[in-house]
Design a protein around this motif. Structure first.
Motif, PDB file in Angstrom:
ATOM      1  N   TYR A   1      22.822  51.228  -1.737  1.00 56.19           N
ATOM      2  CA  TYR A   1      23.135  49.854  -1.339  1.00 56.19           C
ATOM      3  C   TYR A   1      23.296  48.985  -2.588  1.00 56.19           C
ATOM      4  O   TYR A   1      22.638  49.180  -3.603  1.00 56.19           O
ATOM      5  CB  TYR A   1      22.000  49.268  -0.492  1.00 56.19           C
TER       6      TYR A   1
ATOM      7  N   ALA B   1      23.430  43.310   2.289  1.00 59.72           N
ATOM      8  CA  ALA B   1      22.186  43.834   1.734  1.00 59.72           C
ATOM      9  C   ALA B   1      21.381  42.724   1.056  1.00 59.72           C
ATOM     10  O   ALA B   1      21.891  41.994   0.200  1.00 59.72           O
ATOM     11  CB  ALA B   1      22.483  44.941   0.734  1.00 59.72           C
TER      12      ALA B   1
ATOM     13  N   CYS C   1      16.329  44.916   2.083  1.00 60.21           N
ATOM     14  CA  CYS C   1      17.049  46.183   2.273  1.00 60.21           C
ATOM     15  C   CYS C   1      16.917  47.084   1.038  1.00 60.21           C
ATOM     16  O   CYS C   1      16.792  48.312   1.164  1.00 60.21           O
ATOM     17  CB  CYS C   1      18.528  45.927   2.537  1.00 60.21           C
TER      18      CYS C   1
ATOM     19  N   GLU D   1      26.755  46.369   3.757  1.00 62.87           N
ATOM     20  CA  GLU D   1      26.272  47.752   3.742  1.00 62.87           C
ATOM     21  C   GLU D   1      25.987  48.294   5.140  1.00 62.87           C
ATOM     22  O   GLU D   1      25.598  49.441   5.295  1.00 62.87           O
ATOM     23  CB  GLU D   1      25.002  47.862   2.884  1.00 62.87           C
TER      24      GLU D   1
END
Length: 244
Positions: free
Chosen positions: A196, A167, A171, A202
């Motif tokens: 996340y 991540a 994101c 992730e």
């Protein structure tokens, strides 16, 4: 004659095993190349914070295909805005984030019946279409536990490969929490796809390559090293048979 045939059969096993090993390694390298391409596409889209796509005239836009819409009214030559009644054309632009761009390319490959396919998935998915299968769940869990960047296995006549997606800030804009996500994302996915953690695995790039190992690939992989192994196996088999 029977002994000779037996020797040939015995000698063929290590050669076939070695050729299969070479073929599997080549498949993994192909999967890595596909994953690299997908990753670069995501980074390209992320550097622009998503890609704005102009809507074609008469196009029916799927709400799941974009995050936001921007309506642009054409202006006069002197750059003054035209009053709403005089506006002849409005251009609609739709924002697609990096994951959407990657997903649409994945769909194009699937619709084109490409032998190799890929998809982006996560156990914290938003769209149910992107939910992970059993291999993908196992890959995510394994890479988190082992802190590895890839996982692969052969299953049901296919090479299955997974590349870890860590991540990033790009994101987190949509996946950190529902409260912080863009309004369009909240409207589409009010509850799922969040949580996340920055810097953590992730999701994955999941690549699938069919296993086409057969006589042609066997001959292609049967190089001098394979021949040497087969020769050694043949000699060992002859020694065993002579003792008996």
């Amino acid at each position: 004659m029977k002994r000779l045939l037996l020797l040939l059969v015995i000698a063929s096993f290590p050669a076939i095993f070695f050729a299969k090993s070479i073929y599997s390694n080549e498949q993994v390298q192909q999967a890595r190349t596909v994953a690299n391409m997908v990753e670069m596409i995501g980074k390209w889209a992320a550097q622009y914070k998503g890609i704005w796509i102009k809507e074609a005239k008469g196009e029916v836009v799927d709400l799941n295909s974009h995050l936001d819409t921007l309506a642009v009214n054409l202006v006069n030559q002197d750059n003054s805005l035209t009053d709403q009644e005089s506006v002849q054309e409005t251009l609609n632009f739709h924002l697609k984030n990096p994951a959407l761009v990657q997903r649409e390319i994945s769909d194009l490959m699937k619709n084109d019946n490409a032998k190799t396919s890929f998809r982006i998935t996560s156990d914290k998915y938003m769209n149910p279409k992107n939910s992970p299968n059993s291999f993908e769940r196992k890959a995510i869990e394994t890479m988190r536990e082992n802190k590895s960047s890839e996982y692969f296995e052969e299953r049901n006549g296919k090479m299955l490969y997974a590349r870890a997606l860590v991540a990033t800030e790009a994101c987190m804009r949509c996946h950190e929490s529902a409260q912080k996500a863009p309004a369009a994302v909240q409207a589409l996915y009010p509850k799922q796809g969040y949580g996340y953690q920055l810097g953590q695995v992730e999701g994955i790039i999941s690549v699938q390559i069919p296993d086409a190992f057969g006589p042609k690939t066997l001959l292609a992989a049967f190089d001098w090293l394979s021949a040497a192994i087969a020769a050694i196996a043949l000699v060992l088999a002859a020694m065993v048979l002579r003792k008996n």
